[in-house]
Design an enzyme around this catalytic site. Structure first.
Site, PDB file in Angstrom:
ATOM      1  N   GLY A   1      -1.703   1.047  -9.788  1.00 46.64           N
ATOM      2  CA  GLY A   1      -1.512  -0.025  -8.810  1.00 46.64           C
ATOM      3  C   GLY A   1      -0.955  -1.302  -9.406  1.00 46.64           C
TER       4      GLY A   1
ATOM      5  N   LYS B   1       6.824   1.836   0.372  1.00 46.76           N
ATOM      6  CA  LYS B   1       5.638   1.949   1.213  1.00 46.76           C
ATOM      7  C   LYS B   1       5.946   1.564   2.654  1.00 46.76           C
ATOM      8  CE  LYS B   1       1.583   1.217  -0.467  1.00 46.76           C
ATOM      9  NZ  LYS B   1       0.901   2.501  -0.113  1.00 46.76           N
TER      10      LYS B   1
END
Length: 285
Positions: free
Chosen positions: A246, A87
């Site tokens: 997640g 990310k």
């Protein structure tokens, strides 16, 4: 025959799109599950459960999710055989430069809650051998990201739900909206397509391509609040190619069993007997 390291969309859903490659990796994203992780131990659990990729990030700190320590990427790459996506904050091209320098080739630039630049995304064309995942909440946003060079689109909901796992409602709404707009676009004539591209502020050539193939011209995953096999199958039945899970998955009592159930549900998303079996014994929420 697709090569072993190809990332392919679910072939039975609309026309085929160009394959995007995670070069040097052995796994394909085909009706897959990508699991967000923040440690070596979590990455091992994700691979053991059958994830096709892991998404490396640091835990959210005061509402911000920054680039993880590059050393952690190197450590995870040593112990898992599946691709590792890392990310970066939206618009933070220096984070991408740093990660590119240590060997990262797969970037996730999708979390607008942690954007450093609200107007400018990373110029993906500068990273010629890399592949970017970008987020969307509408068809216009998705197609703008594809024009910028994104190879995977993450149709996402409330990012607070993505981190807490408590609510899939907005993800469901956005997935339905994107799919409905694609079906609507597919029925238009050429003049209507041009007007529609202006309405959704998306490049005409990409909008036209979407009409022709009847789906996004990129891999399309769903993310946000997906925490059960039923959640995963719901996204698949609505037309997604796969799902993101997640960090909240590791807060459950049996994360590996729950992930296995989710992976099984994605593979057999249209078979109620498979989904029932996948839902057994996944641990308390």
């Amino acid at each position: 025959m697709a090569e072993e390291n190809a990332i392919s969309p679910y072939a039975g859903r609309g026309s085929e799109v160009n394959q995007c490659f995670f070069k040097g990796e052995s796994s394909r994203v085909l009706r897959g599950v990508i699991v967000q992780v923040s440690s070596v131990e979590q990455a091992k659990i994700a691979e053991e459960a059958g994830a096709c990729c892991v998404l490396l990030s640091e835990p959210i700190h005061i509402g911000i999710m920054r680039m993880p320590d590059p050393l952690l990427f190197i450590e995870i790459k040593r112990v898992v055989s599946i691709p590792v996506i890392v990310k970066v904050r939206v618009g933070h091209f220096v984070e991408a430069q740093i990660l590119d320098n240590v060997g990262v080739k797969h970037f996730d630039e999708s979390d607008e809650t942690s954007a450093v630049d609200q107007e400018h995304f990373i110029n993906k064309h500068r990273f010629k051998e890399s592949y970017f995942v970008c987020g969307c909440r509408s068809l216009g946003e998705a197609l703008r990201r594809v024009k910028e060079g994104a190879k995977m689109i993450k149709t996402q909901g409330d990012m607070a739900a993505y981190s807490s796992g408590n609510n899939i409602t907005e993800t469901l709404r956005n997935v339905r909206s994107v799919m409905a707009d694609i079906r609507f676009l597919h029925s238009m004539n050429e003049d209507e397509v041009f007007a529609f591209s202006q309405k959704i502020s998306a490049p005409y050539d990409i909008v036209k391509k979407t009409k022709e193939i009847g789906r996004l011209p990129a891999i399309n995953y769903a993310a946000g609040g997906i925490a059960t096999p039923a959640d995963a199958a719901l996204m698949m039945q609505l037309g997604c190619d796969g799902i993101f899970v997640g960090l909240e998955i590791f807060q459950f009592s049996k994360p590996c069993d729950r992930l296995r159930g989710i992976v099984q549900a994605v593979k057999g998303y249209n078979d109620p007997s498979v989904l029932a079996q996948a839902s057994f014994n996944v641990g308390a929420i």
